[in-house]
Scaffold this motif. Sequence first.
Motif, PDB file in Angstrom:
ATOM      1  N   LEU A 151       0.866  -1.171   0.000  1.00  0.00           N
ATOM      2  CA  LEU A 151       0.000   0.000   0.000  1.00  0.00           C
ATOM      3  C   LEU A 151       0.905   1.224   0.000  1.00  0.00           C
ATOM      4  CD1 LEU A 151      -3.037   0.815   0.161  1.00  0.00           C
ATOM      5  CD2 LEU A 151      -2.609   1.281   2.586  1.00  0.00           C
ATOM      6  N   GLN A 152       0.980   1.876  -1.136  1.00  0.00           N
ATOM      7  CA  GLN A 152       1.793   3.079  -1.274  1.00  0.00           C
ATOM      8  C   GLN A 152       0.899   4.285  -1.027  1.00  0.00           C
ATOM      9  OE1 GLN A 152       5.273   3.452  -2.173  1.00  0.00           O
ATOM     10  NE2 GLN A 152       4.799   5.527  -1.470  1.00  0.00           N
ATOM     11  N   MET A 153       1.240   5.065  -0.031  1.00  0.00           N
ATOM     12  CA  MET A 153       0.448   6.240   0.320  1.00  0.00           C
ATOM     13  C   MET A 153       1.292   7.495   0.158  1.00  0.00           C
ATOM     14  SD  MET A 153      -1.633   4.861   3.651  1.00  0.00           S
ATOM     15  CE  MET A 153      -0.153   4.538   4.602  1.00  0.00           C
ATOM     16  N   THR A 154       0.737   8.494  -0.464  1.00  0.00           N
ATOM     17  CA  THR A 154       1.413   9.771  -0.664  1.00  0.00           C
ATOM     18  C   THR A 154       0.570  10.897  -0.078  1.00  0.00           C
ATOM     19  OG1 THR A 154       0.400  10.131  -2.823  1.00  0.00           O
ATOM     20  CG2 THR A 154       2.465   8.895  -2.785  1.00  0.00           C
ATOM     21  N   SER A 155       1.191  12.066   0.015  1.00  0.00           N
ATOM     22  CA  SER A 155       0.493  13.254   0.531  1.00  0.00           C
ATOM     23  C   SER A 155      -0.284  12.937   1.800  1.00  0.00           C
ATOM     24  CB  SER A 155      -0.450  13.808  -0.545  1.00  0.00           C
ATOM     25  OG  SER A 155       0.256  14.130  -1.721  1.00  0.00           O
ATOM     26  N   LEU A 156       0.390  12.307   2.729  1.00  0.00           N
ATOM     27  CA  LEU A 156      -0.277  11.879   3.950  1.00  0.00           C
ATOM     28  C   LEU A 156      -0.784  13.055   4.765  1.00  0.00           C
ATOM     29  CD1 LEU A 156       2.059   8.910   4.837  1.00  0.00           C
ATOM     30  CD2 LEU A 156      -0.417   8.756   4.564  1.00  0.00           C
ATOM     31  N   ARG A 157      -1.913  12.826   5.430  1.00  0.00           N
ATOM     32  CA  ARG A 157      -2.569  13.848   6.229  1.00  0.00           C
ATOM     33  C   ARG A 157      -2.714  13.349   7.659  1.00  0.00           C
ATOM     34  NH1 ARG A 157      -7.559  14.019   1.907  1.00  0.00           N
ATOM     35  NH2 ARG A 157      -6.389  14.855   0.120  1.00  0.00           N
TER      36      ARG A 157
END
Length: 124
Positions: free
Chosen positions: A81-87
């Motif tokens: 699971l590649q996650m970007t622009s994490l909040r």
Amino acid sequence: QVQLVESGGGLVQAGDSLRLSCTASGRAFGLFAMGWFRQTPGQEREFVATINRGASVTSYGNSVKGRTTISRDNAKNTVYLQMTSLRPEDTAVYYCAADLRGGATASSHEYDYWGQGTQVTVSS
């Protein structure tokens, strides 16, 4: 029996990227659909992403769509699971799950096996 072990969680800053991994042992990994869910204290488990057994179908939850990619490597018995622009609102325990039926479903009730989870914390 299938054992699932997640890894890759940790503490990151808002805007960072993170890749979670889930490695399966036991029965033939290539037969399963795989999913990622997340949960925060007091909340129901939330659908994040799913991929079917052949990796031809993927689906994402609305809260992560456009920022997240699910993929799998059947030779390594691993789903990513590649996650970007994490909040900060992405902070949760992330779980992977296996569905023996092989389709890509967003319903947690359809999954047969679950990992123990990995904590992701996003600081603002």
